[in-house]
Scaffold this motif. Structure first.
Motif, PDB file in Angstrom:
ATOM      1  N   GLY A  80       1.685 -20.557  10.300  1.00 47.63           N
ATOM      2  CA  GLY A  80       3.089 -20.195  10.008  1.00 47.63           C
ATOM      3  C   GLY A  80       3.505 -18.946   9.535  1.00 47.63           C
ATOM      4  N   THR A  81       4.842 -18.714   9.041  1.00 42.18           N
ATOM      5  CA  THR A  81       5.253 -17.511   8.355  1.00 42.18           C
ATOM      6  C   THR A  81       5.941 -18.002   7.017  1.00 42.18           C
ATOM      7  OG1 THR A  81       7.537 -17.777   9.486  1.00 42.18           O
ATOM      8  CG2 THR A  81       5.616 -16.379  10.489  1.00 42.18           C
ATOM      9  N   PRO A  82       5.854 -16.854   5.965  1.00 47.38           N
ATOM     10  CA  PRO A  82       5.108 -15.521   6.407  1.00 47.38           C
ATOM     11  C   PRO A  82       3.852 -15.377   6.240  1.00 47.38           C
ATOM     12  CG  PRO A  82       6.034 -15.676   4.001  1.00 47.38           C
ATOM     13  CD  PRO A  82       6.637 -16.972   4.735  1.00 47.38           C
ATOM     14  N   ALA A  83       3.298 -14.572   6.859  1.00 46.30           N
ATOM     15  CA  ALA A  83       1.687 -14.457   6.930  1.00 46.30           C
ATOM     16  C   ALA A  83       1.487 -13.252   6.499  1.00 46.30           C
ATOM     17  CB  ALA A  83       1.209 -14.684   8.305  1.00 46.30           C
ATOM     18  N   ARG A  84       0.189 -12.831   5.869  1.00 44.59           N
ATOM     19  CA  ARG A  84      -0.375 -11.632   5.343  1.00 44.59           C
ATOM     20  C   ARG A  84      -0.852 -10.837   6.548  1.00 44.59           C
ATOM     21  NH1 ARG A  84      -3.145 -12.176  -0.620  1.00 44.59           N
ATOM     22  NH2 ARG A  84      -1.234 -13.456  -1.594  1.00 44.59           N
ATOM     23  N   ARG A  85      -0.497  -9.799   6.696  1.00 44.63           N
ATOM     24  CA  ARG A  85      -0.780  -8.924   8.083  1.00 44.63           C
ATOM     25  C   ARG A  85      -2.014  -8.324   7.746  1.00 44.63           C
ATOM     26  NH1 ARG A  85       0.094  -4.152  11.065  1.00 44.63           N
ATOM     27  NH2 ARG A  85       1.064  -3.049   9.219  1.00 44.63           N
ATOM     28  N   VAL A  86      -2.982  -8.419   8.591  1.00 40.84           N
ATOM     29  CA  VAL A  86      -4.083  -7.833   8.567  1.00 40.84           C
ATOM     30  C   VAL A  86      -4.367  -6.778  10.011  1.00 40.84           C
ATOM     31  CG1 VAL A  86      -6.786  -8.217   8.750  1.00 40.84           C
ATOM     32  CG2 VAL A  86      -5.381 -10.000   7.993  1.00 40.84           C
ATOM     33  N   ALA A  87      -5.107  -5.559   9.549  1.00 39.25           N
ATOM     34  CA  ALA A  87      -5.404  -4.546  10.305  1.00 39.25           C
ATOM     35  C   ALA A  87      -6.184  -3.461   9.862  1.00 39.25           C
ATOM     36  CB  ALA A  87      -3.974  -3.533  10.320  1.00 39.25           C
ATOM     37  N   LEU A  88      -6.961  -2.803  10.744  1.00 39.13           N
ATOM     38  CA  LEU A  88      -7.947  -2.118  10.603  1.00 39.13           C
ATOM     39  C   LEU A  88      -7.512  -0.741   9.870  1.00 39.13           C
ATOM     40  CD1 LEU A  88      -9.737  -2.337  14.146  1.00 39.13           C
ATOM     41  CD2 LEU A  88     -10.795  -3.084  12.044  1.00 39.13           C
ATOM     42  N   ALA A  89      -8.362  -0.203   9.003  1.00 38.06           N
ATOM     43  CA  ALA A  89      -7.803   1.044   8.319  1.00 38.06           C
ATOM     44  C   ALA A  89      -9.285   1.818   8.203  1.00 38.06           C
ATOM     45  CB  ALA A  89      -7.032   0.743   6.980  1.00 38.06           C
ATOM     46  N   GLY A  90      -9.397   2.976   8.089  1.00 38.55           N
ATOM     47  CA  GLY A  90     -10.607   3.781   7.820  1.00 38.55           C
ATOM     48  C   GLY A  90     -10.464   5.209   8.186  1.00 38.55           C
ATOM     49  N   PRO A 129       7.669   4.227  10.881  1.00 43.59           N
ATOM     50  CA  PRO A 129       8.492   2.851  10.494  1.00 43.59           C
ATOM     51  C   PRO A 129       7.327   1.824  10.628  1.00 43.59           C
ATOM     52  CG  PRO A 129       8.545   3.735  13.038  1.00 43.59           C
ATOM     53  CD  PRO A 129       7.642   4.517  12.296  1.00 43.59           C
ATOM     54  N   VAL A 130       6.248   1.881  11.092  1.00 45.96           N
ATOM     55  CA  VAL A 130       5.063   0.834  10.866  1.00 45.96           C
ATOM     56  C   VAL A 130       4.605   0.593   9.344  1.00 45.96           C
ATOM     57  CG1 VAL A 130       2.778   0.037  11.776  1.00 45.96           C
ATOM     58  CG2 VAL A 130       4.170   1.344  13.261  1.00 45.96           C
ATOM     59  N   ALA A 131       4.934  -0.656   9.105  1.00 44.83           N
ATOM     60  CA  ALA A 131       4.600  -0.897   7.842  1.00 44.83           C
ATOM     61  C   ALA A 131       3.057  -1.031   7.510  1.00 44.83           C
ATOM     62  CB  ALA A 131       5.218  -2.246   7.253  1.00 44.83           C
ATOM     63  N   SER A 132       2.512  -0.961   6.273  1.00 47.84           N
ATOM     64  CA  SER A 132       1.261  -1.003   5.854  1.00 47.84           C
ATOM     65  C   SER A 132       0.843  -2.334   5.791  1.00 47.84           C
ATOM     66  CB  SER A 132       0.932  -0.390   4.535  1.00 47.84           C
ATOM     67  OG  SER A 132       1.437   0.868   4.433  1.00 47.84           O
ATOM     68  N   PRO A 133      -0.334  -2.870   6.365  1.00 49.20           N
ATOM     69  CA  PRO A 133      -0.882  -4.052   6.370  1.00 49.20           C
ATOM     70  C   PRO A 133      -1.111  -4.545   4.857  1.00 49.20           C
ATOM     71  CG  PRO A 133      -2.528  -2.529   6.889  1.00 49.20           C
ATOM     72  CD  PRO A 133      -1.466  -1.737   6.813  1.00 49.20           C
ATOM     73  N   ASP A 134      -1.058  -5.956   4.714  1.00 46.76           N
ATOM     74  CA  ASP A 134      -1.446  -6.427   3.322  1.00 46.76           C
ATOM     75  C   ASP A 134      -2.838  -6.373   3.301  1.00 46.76           C
ATOM     76  OD1 ASP A 134       1.631  -7.767   2.946  1.00 46.76           O
ATOM     77  OD2 ASP A 134       0.871  -8.754   4.635  1.00 46.76           O
TER      78      ASP A 134
END
Length: 349
Positions: A222-232, A247-252
């Motif tokens: 469900g939502t809201p969900a914490r967003r996971v993304a790659l960074a490095g 405009p892309v928000a930073s991942p949580d």
């Protein structure tokens, strides 16, 4: 660089080696088959935790004593060996002989009976060789049986060490990479802790294919969900000063690489929570290899088989997932302890 010598007679026990971070699969397994050395030639790593015999059962330890040793959830057994065992590839050892009566295992030695290597010069027990089927080949020197001596040698490769080749998730034989299963299993523990028990939103593709199945089985939807993304390093090109803010928000939560030499975790600058991942696995996820540009001439036909693919869903290394999770203080929180107990009882995967 360094060489290791016997603490008793100072006989040389290794070739010159350079220190690297302890890999995630150092204590992993890889199915009923023979595996290569856990480390590349010319390198060594140090395990900061106790490992190897003697072991004591959880019932004989108790939660308070286990917590004092950095374990916060029940485990089948806890090592009471001294910390700091030294890991090398078997081919980098010198001046050792096997102790035959301790070479147990199915097809070779799995190290359950304790040190099975002795110094060839004085006979002192110095370490354990592991080369049984389904184990990564390794030699573990006991920290109180050897000494490290600095020596001159070639410097490390050029660069800061962050750039490493990506490791494909599927081996040529068509099964999931044992190194991937180990890396994902270890990282899943930190990812679960960072989730706070809330839903996670993973990008579609290989990241969801390897992490998503387990997360879907233990975390709510469900939502809201914490967003996971790659960074490095090198993943996002720098924005010119005159350019507008993205405009892309930073991942949580950011999946970031762990430095292959030092083990340091790459730190994002946007405030997202870093969760470390094996550098070779992270590189493949961040910079997937493009398809081969080779094209056959018109009219030429080939009957080469397509690359083999796994016949089942990806499953992380359960033992390494539980091993890491039990050593996170967060596992004492009721929601994460419930997940740990479920996984330990052969839960969703």
């Amino acid at each position: 660089m360094a060489v290791f010598v016997c603490a008793g007679c100072e006989g040389e026990l290794s070739v010159p080696v350079s220190r690297v971070a302890l890999p995630a699969h150092a204590h992993g397994e890889g199915g009923d088959r023979f595996l290569p050395p856990v480390l590349q030639p010319g390198s060594y790593a140090v395990d900061p935790e106790p490992s190897g015999p003697p072991f004591r059962s959880w019932s004989g330890i108790g939660a308070r004593e286990a917590a004092a040793r950095g374990v916060y959830a029940p485990v089948p057994a806890l090592s009471f060996a001294p910390p700091g065992r030294i890991l090398l590839a078997p081919g980098d050892t010198r001046g050792t002989v096997l102790i035959p009566e301790r070479c147990d295992g199915c097809c070779a030695s799995d190290g359950r009976l304790g040190p099975n290597l002795a110094c060839a010069r004085c006979g002192r027990e110095v370490g354990t060789r592991i080369d049984d089927c389904h184990h990564w080949q390794a030699v573990w020197f006991e920290p109180d049986a050897v000494r490290e001596l600095p020596v001159e040698g070639p410097t490390r490769p050029a660069g800061d060490g962050w750039s490493v080749p990506g490791l494909p998730p599927v081996e040529p034989q068509g099964w999931w990479s044992a190194q991937w299963r180990a890396a994902v299993g270890t990282t899943l523990a930190d990812l679960l802790a960072a989730s706070g028990g809330e839903p996670l939103d993973l990008p579609e593709g290989l990241l969801t294919e390897t992490f998503g199945h387990t997360l879907a089985g233990v975390l709510p939807c469900g939502t809201p969900a914490r967003r996971v993304a790659l960074a490095g390093p090198g993943l996002v090109p720098p924005i010119p000063p005159a350019a507008p803010v993205s405009p892309v928000a930073s991942p949580d939560i950011a999946l970031v690489p762990r430095h292959p030499w030092t083990g340091a975790v790459w730190q994002p600058s946007d405030g997202s929570v870093p969760v470390p991942l094996d550098a070779e696995v992270w590189t493949y996820l961040a910079f997937p290899q493009p398809a081969s540009p080779t094209r056959l001439p018109e009219g030429v036909e080939r009957d080469d088989p397509l690359p083999l693919r796994p016949h089942r869903l990806f499953t992380p290394d359960r033992w390494l997932l539980l091993h890491r999770l039990a050593r996170l203080p967060t596992v004492r929180e009721p929601w994460l302890r419930a997940i740990y107990d479920r996984l330990a009882a052969d839960g969703p995967f």
